[in-house]
Scaffold this active site. Structure first.
Site, PDB file in Angstrom:
ATOM      1  N   ASP A  12       0.870  -1.164   0.000  1.00 14.67           N
ATOM      2  CA  ASP A  12       0.000   0.000   0.000  1.00 14.67           C
ATOM      3  C   ASP A  12       0.916   1.226   0.000  1.00 14.67           C
ATOM      4  OD1 ASP A  12      -2.355   1.571   0.274  1.00 14.67           O
ATOM      5  OD2 ASP A  12      -2.029   1.683   2.436  1.00 14.67           O
ATOM      6  N   ASP A  14      -0.007   5.080   0.961  1.00 10.62           N
ATOM      7  CA  ASP A  14      -0.142   6.099   2.000  1.00 10.62           C
ATOM      8  C   ASP A  14       0.054   5.518   3.394  1.00 10.62           C
ATOM      9  OD1 ASP A  14      -0.825   7.554  -0.195  1.00 10.62           O
ATOM     10  OD2 ASP A  14      -2.949   7.753   0.311  1.00 10.62           O
ATOM     11  N   ASP A 185      -1.481  -0.144   6.060  1.00  8.63           N
ATOM     12  CA  ASP A 185      -1.765   0.502   7.342  1.00  8.63           C
ATOM     13  C   ASP A 185      -3.248   0.485   7.693  1.00  8.63           C
ATOM     14  OD1 ASP A 185      -2.774   3.800   6.881  1.00  8.63           O
ATOM     15  OD2 ASP A 185      -2.364   2.456   5.215  1.00  8.63           O
TER      16      ASP A 185
END
Length: 275
Positions: A12, A14, A185
């Site tokens: 991922d 961000d 996250d």
């Protein structure tokens, strides 16, 4: 039986590879060029923290998708690409986690393909990935006609659709997903993390931290953004192993959560007045 097992590492973007929201990072230059209003920028910046505390469920993600489509309707693709290219060095490069860069290097040295999987638009994600030497990207794509966004979503890379895209890519390239890795996250990326044999939560939101603990997944805390120029000159200052902990959407998300947050505050204030 094949002699070599092919595997990949899916990241991922961000809060996993970079220390900010890629979509939110470009809010100011988008406002400067007249694509969004100043109010949009302020709302999104304020609401990012609220989103980080609560995450987003499937219904919220669908609303975010529809809002993104409406927001960018009529934008010229050439203008968006130019803004991203002109501001990438300033807005993104200083915020790449040293730990993430080191981890990407370790996977590459082990012979694994690296794939960035992000809900942000491909126009933003691909240039960021290329700065890290990553060619393969799975990201949201908008429908374009006559050089402008129509306001329709061709592919929305969020939640289960990320996992579906990873499985399709694995089938195409013969990846062994049981030997592959994934990093995120957000609780919304549970389907992505469950797709591979080696899932890791990076800087996880509260819901993902609980889920990772329940499943016995590894958790990493990345804390050291390092400019690209420094990463090219020297090794990352913090080894990935040192960041391990026993056991991790930007503009439209901000707008959606901000609205919900304001309603909650208004209700709380009304209750207080009536007491």
């Amino acid at each position: 039986m094949r002699a070599v097992v092919l595997s990949a590492a899916f990241f991922d973007l961000d809060k996993t590879v970079i220390a900010k929201s890629s979509a939110l990072a470009f809010g100011r230059p988008f406002h400067r060029d007249g694509l969004i209003t100043r109010r949009d920028v302020v709302k999104s910046a304020y609401a990012q923290l609220v989103f980080r505390l609560g995450g987003a469920d499937e219904q919220q993600m669908a609303k975010i998708r529809d809002h993104v489509a409406k927001l960018c309707r009529g934008w010229r693709v050439e203008q968006v690409t130019q803004i991203v290219n002109e501001t990438l060095e300033e807005l993104i490069n200083p915020y790449v986690y040293a730990e993430a860069a080191a981890l990407i290097g370790e996977h590459r040295a082990a012979g694994r393909d690296i794939v960035v999987v992000s809900t942000s638009g491909e126009e933003m994600v691909r240039p960021i990935a290329e700065q890290l030497g990553i060619v393969d990207v799975i990201a949201t794509r908008m429908v374009v006609e006559d050089g402008r966004y129509t306001g329709e979503v061709a592919y929305y890379a969020a939640g289960p659709t990320k996992a579906e895209a990873v499985r399709e890519l694995a089938k195409e390239r013969d990846y062994d997903l049981a030997s592959s890795y994934a990093y995120s996250d957000s609780i919304s990326d549970i389907p992505l993390l469950e797709t591979v044999g080696h899932p890791t939560a990076v800087n996880p939101d509260r819901a993902l931290r609980r889920a990772a603990t329940d499943r016995g997944w590894q958790v990493l805390e990345f804390r050291h953004p390092v400019p690209l120029s420094r990463r090219l000159r020297e090794r990352p200052a913090v080894p990935v192993a040192a960041a391990a902990v026993s056991v991790g959407v930007g503009l439209a998300i901000g707008l959606a959560i901000y609205t919900r947050y304001r309603r909650a505050r208004a209700l709380a204030a009304q209750v207080s007045l009536n007491v």
